[in-house]
Scaffold this motif. Structure first.
Motif, PDB file in Angstrom:
ATOM      1  N   ARG A  19     -10.620   3.574   3.863  1.00  0.00           N
ATOM      2  CA  ARG A  19      -9.562   4.039   4.763  1.00  0.00           C
ATOM      3  C   ARG A  19      -9.633   5.545   4.981  1.00  0.00           C
ATOM      4  O   ARG A  19      -9.457   6.028   6.097  1.00  0.00           O
ATOM      5  CB  ARG A  19      -8.185   3.643   4.228  1.00  0.00           C
ATOM      6  CG  ARG A  19      -7.973   2.138   4.157  1.00  0.00           C
ATOM      7  CD  ARG A  19      -6.718   1.779   3.429  1.00  0.00           C
ATOM      8  NE  ARG A  19      -6.790   2.295   2.065  1.00  0.00           N
ATOM      9  CZ  ARG A  19      -5.740   2.487   1.275  1.00  0.00           C
ATOM     10  NH1 ARG A  19      -4.519   2.200   1.708  1.00  0.00           N
ATOM     11  NH2 ARG A  19      -5.879   2.940   0.053  1.00  0.00           N
ATOM     12  N   THR A  46       2.805  10.772   8.501  1.00  0.00           N
ATOM     13  CA  THR A  46       1.926  10.212   9.517  1.00  0.00           C
ATOM     14  C   THR A  46       1.185  11.327  10.241  1.00  0.00           C
ATOM     15  O   THR A  46       1.815  12.200  10.823  1.00  0.00           O
ATOM     16  CB  THR A  46       2.737   9.396  10.548  1.00  0.00           C
ATOM     17  OG1 THR A  46       3.433   8.360   9.865  1.00  0.00           O
ATOM     18  CG2 THR A  46       1.834   8.789  11.601  1.00  0.00           C
ATOM     19  N   GLU A  59      -2.121   5.839  11.178  1.00  0.00           N
ATOM     20  CA  GLU A  59      -1.402   5.267  10.047  1.00  0.00           C
ATOM     21  C   GLU A  59      -2.376   4.495   9.171  1.00  0.00           C
ATOM     22  O   GLU A  59      -3.282   3.844   9.672  1.00  0.00           O
ATOM     23  CB  GLU A  59      -0.312   4.324  10.542  1.00  0.00           C
ATOM     24  CG  GLU A  59       0.690   4.997  11.469  1.00  0.00           C
ATOM     25  CD  GLU A  59       1.512   3.980  12.229  1.00  0.00           C
ATOM     26  OE1 GLU A  59       2.197   3.166  11.585  1.00  0.00           O
ATOM     27  OE2 GLU A  59       1.458   3.997  13.466  1.00  0.00           O
ATOM     28  N   THR A  60      -2.166   4.578   7.873  1.00  0.00           N
ATOM     29  CA  THR A  60      -3.013   3.830   6.943  1.00  0.00           C
ATOM     30  C   THR A  60      -2.153   2.888   6.122  1.00  0.00           C
ATOM     31  O   THR A  60      -1.073   3.243   5.659  1.00  0.00           O
ATOM     32  CB  THR A  60      -3.776   4.781   6.001  1.00  0.00           C
ATOM     33  OG1 THR A  60      -2.844   5.631   5.338  1.00  0.00           O
ATOM     34  CG2 THR A  60      -4.778   5.623   6.772  1.00  0.00           C
ATOM     35  N   TYR A  61      -2.646   1.676   5.992  1.00  0.00           N
ATOM     36  CA  TYR A  61      -1.992   0.646   5.206  1.00  0.00           C
ATOM     37  C   TYR A  61      -3.013   0.083   4.225  1.00  0.00           C
ATOM     38  O   TYR A  61      -4.170   0.487   4.235  1.00  0.00           O
ATOM     39  CB  TYR A  61      -1.439  -0.459   6.123  1.00  0.00           C
ATOM     40  CG  TYR A  61      -0.438   0.070   7.117  1.00  0.00           C
ATOM     41  CD1 TYR A  61       0.882   0.287   6.743  1.00  0.00           C
ATOM     42  CD2 TYR A  61      -0.814   0.375   8.416  1.00  0.00           C
ATOM     43  CE1 TYR A  61       1.814   0.792   7.652  1.00  0.00           C
ATOM     44  CE2 TYR A  61       0.104   0.880   9.338  1.00  0.00           C
ATOM     45  CZ  TYR A  61       1.412   1.077   8.939  1.00  0.00           C
ATOM     46  OH  TYR A  61       2.324   1.575   9.834  1.00  0.00           O
ATOM     47  N   LYS A  62      -2.613  -0.860   3.410  1.00  0.00           N
ATOM     48  CA  LYS A  62      -3.493  -1.394   2.373  1.00  0.00           C
ATOM     49  C   LYS A  62      -4.813  -1.913   2.943  1.00  0.00           C
ATOM     50  O   LYS A  62      -5.876  -1.614   2.416  1.00  0.00           O
ATOM     51  CB  LYS A  62      -2.780  -2.523   1.617  1.00  0.00           C
ATOM     52  CG  LYS A  62      -3.578  -3.086   0.476  1.00  0.00           C
ATOM     53  CD  LYS A  62      -2.803  -4.144  -0.274  1.00  0.00           C
ATOM     54  CE  LYS A  62      -3.651  -4.721  -1.387  1.00  0.00           C
ATOM     55  NZ  LYS A  62      -2.950  -5.782  -2.108  1.00  0.00           N
ATOM     56  N   THR A  97      -6.714  -1.152  15.734  1.00  0.00           N
ATOM     57  CA  THR A  97      -6.671  -1.377  14.298  1.00  0.00           C
ATOM     58  C   THR A  97      -8.069  -1.635  13.784  1.00  0.00           C
ATOM     59  O   THR A  97      -8.825  -2.399  14.365  1.00  0.00           O
ATOM     60  CB  THR A  97      -5.768  -2.591  13.974  1.00  0.00           C
ATOM     61  OG1 THR A  97      -4.494  -2.367  14.561  1.00  0.00           O
ATOM     62  CG2 THR A  97      -5.628  -2.781  12.482  1.00  0.00           C
TER      63      THR A  97
END
Length: 101
Positions: A19, A46, A59-62, A97
């Motif tokens: 990521r 952000t 944005e970063t997520y799992k 994404t």
């Protein structure tokens, strides 16, 4: 007070996996595409890139790195790579994404 660029650097370093690498790659593309772009740090962490208004957020997520383009639905070349949030309404948000793998 630290600059937004320093906060984004820290975020990339904090994400010591794919990521962080993806966010750094997208950031480099954005900065190369528009040398006058302004980096900002909003909404509790952000990364935001602006030039006369918000261009995009990162944005970063799992399992996902999500780029949201404020005017993305109005750009035909971007529609191939992104999903308009508002089904093609001019000026609507678009997101792109990238998942691991």
């Amino acid at each position: 007070m630290e600059s937004a660029s320093a906060f984004i650097d820290a975020k990339i370093n904090e994400l010591a996996d794919w990521r962080g690498k993806m966010l750094a790659k997208v950031r480099a593309i954005i900065l190369k595409a528009d040398p006058e772009i302004v980096e900002e740090w909003k909404w509790m962490g952000t990364p935001v890139w602006s030039h006369g208004g918000i261009v995009c957020t990162g944005e970063t997520y799992k399992n996902v790195v999500k780029m949201t383009f404020a005017k993305g639905a109005a750009l035909q070349t971007l529609q191939v790579y992104s999903t308009p949030v508002s089904k093609g309404i001019p000026g609507a948000l678009s997101t792109s994404t990238r998942r691991q793998g």
